[in-house]
Scaffold this motif. Structure first.
Motif, short mmCIF file in Angstrom:
data_model
loop_
_atom_site.label_atom_id
_atom_site.label_comp_id
_atom_site.label_asym_id
_atom_site.label_seq_id
_atom_site.Cartn_x
_atom_site.Cartn_y
_atom_site.Cartn_z
N GLU A 179 1.22 -1.59 -0.41
CA GLU A 179 0.02 -0.04 -0.09
C GLU A 179 1.02 1.26 -0.34
O GLU A 179 1.41 1.23 0.62
CB GLU A 179 -0.37 -0.08 1.34
CG GLU A 179 -1.79 -0.65 1.46
CD GLU A 179 -1.38 -2.41 2.14
OE1 GLU A 179 -2.22 -2.63 2.77
OE2 GLU A 179 -0.20 -2.88 2.36
N SER A 180 0.24 2.54 -0.68
CA SER A 180 1.00 3.02 -0.38
C SER A 180 -0.20 4.97 -0.94
O SER A 180 -0.92 4.45 -0.48
CB SER A 180 1.99 3.51 -1.77
OG SER A 180 1.25 3.41 -2.92
N LEU B 64 -4.84 6.61 -2.61
CA LEU B 64 -4.17 4.99 -1.97
C LEU B 64 -3.91 4.74 -3.18
O LEU B 64 -5.13 4.70 -4.50
CB LEU B 64 -5.13 4.41 -0.64
CG LEU B 64 -5.37 5.39 0.42
CD1 LEU B 64 -6.10 4.53 1.25
CD2 LEU B 64 -4.18 6.33 1.04
N SER B 65 -2.68 3.46 -2.96
CA SER B 65 -3.07 2.81 -4.00
C SER B 65 -1.90 1.46 -3.06
O SER B 65 -1.83 1.25 -2.63
CB SER B 65 -1.43 2.94 -5.03
OG SER B 65 -2.26 4.05 -5.99
N CYS B 66 -2.92 0.01 -4.05
CA CYS B 66 -2.06 -1.12 -3.58
C CYS B 66 -1.78 -2.10 -4.35
O CYS B 66 -3.75 -2.78 -5.45
CB CYS B 66 -3.38 -2.23 -2.92
SG CYS B 66 -3.37 -3.05 -2.28
N TYR C 126 -5.41 -0.54 5.02
CA TYR C 126 -4.89 -1.50 4.53
C TYR C 126 -5.49 -1.98 3.18
O TYR C 126 -6.83 -1.68 2.80
CB TYR C 126 -4.60 -3.01 5.40
CG TYR C 126 -4.31 -2.93 6.76
CD1 TYR C 126 -4.31 -1.95 7.30
CD2 TYR C 126 -2.46 -3.40 6.37
CE1 TYR C 126 -3.76 -1.82 8.82
CE2 TYR C 126 -1.67 -2.79 7.71
CZ TYR C 126 -3.08 -2.22 9.12
OH TYR C 126 -2.24 -1.76 9.74
N CYS C 127 -4.83 -3.46 2.00
CA CYS C 127 -6.04 -3.54 1.39
C CYS C 127 -5.76 -5.46 1.00
O CYS C 127 -4.94 -5.52 2.00
CB CYS C 127 -5.98 -3.48 -0.09
SG CYS C 127 -3.70 -3.73 -0.79
N ALA C 128 -6.59 -6.26 0.69
CA ALA C 128 -6.83 -7.59 0.89
C ALA C 128 -7.74 -8.28 0.47
O ALA C 128 -8.65 -7.46 -0.43
CB ALA C 128 -7.17 -7.87 3.04
N GLN D 148 1.84 -3.33 4.45
CA GLN D 148 2.55 -3.11 5.84
C GLN D 148 1.29 -1.76 5.82
O GLN D 148 1.57 -1.21 7.13
CB GLN D 148 3.69 -2.11 5.43
CG GLN D 148 3.67 -0.50 4.63
CD GLN D 148 3.06 -1.19 2.97
OE1 GLN D 148 2.96 -2.38 2.50
NE2 GLN D 148 3.17 -0.05 2.46
N GLY D 149 0.66 -1.62 5.17
CA GLY D 149 -0.52 -0.21 5.52
C GLY D 149 0.05 0.81 4.70
O GLY D 149 1.44 1.22 4.98
N THR D 150 0.22 1.92 4.92
CA THR D 150 0.01 3.49 4.30
C THR D 150 -1.44 4.00 5.73
O THR D 150 -2.05 4.28 5.66
CB THR D 150 -0.57 3.92 3.03
OG1 THR D 150 0.12 4.52 3.10
CG2 THR D 150 -1.84 3.58 2.97
#
Length: 121
Positions: free
Chosen positions: A6-7, A20-22, A95-97, A113-115
């Motif tokens: 993630e960023s 946000l991007s994943c 977070y993405c999942a 790791q999350g953003t």
């Protein structure tokens, strides 16, 4: 090997926007449903946005409906979350999942790791 990166997080003032991007690897976002989650300090992780079908039919938590938009670029194997009209209560790690379509239930135990998103009044 499934990997989620993630960023795009940051610090903004209330009313601001972030995207946000994943970036996913190890599987294709064309084939499964993806979701965004967030965890604020002292609170449990909660679902924010997800798809009913791979890349389609988005669903949003009431707290973000009308302000956040989930999307994905299958060619880049990347999930996005466009966040607008941000509020201080949106402050959290995002977070993405991968999830079961139409559900918040995750597929496997994969987290990136999350953003961090911080929204100031």
């Amino acid at each position: 090997q499934v990997q989620l990166v993630e960023s795009g997080g940051g610090s903004v003032l209330a009313g601001g926007s972030l995207r946000l991007s994943c970036a996913a690897s190890g599987y294709s976002v064309r084939a499964i449903c993806m979701a965004w989650f967030r965890q604020a300090p002292g609170l449990e992780r909660e679902g924010v946005a997800r798809f009913y079908h791979p890349g389609g039919d988005p669903y949003y938590a009431d707290s973000v409906k009308g302000r956040f938009t989930i999307s994905q670029d299958s060619a880049k194997n990347t999930l996005y979350l466009q966040m607008s009209s941000l509020k201080p209560e949106d402050t959290a790690i995002y977070y993405c999942a991968p999830v079961m379509c139409g559900s918040w239930a995750r597929l496997g135990n994969y987290w990136g790791q999350g953003t961090q998103v911080t929204v100031s009044p």
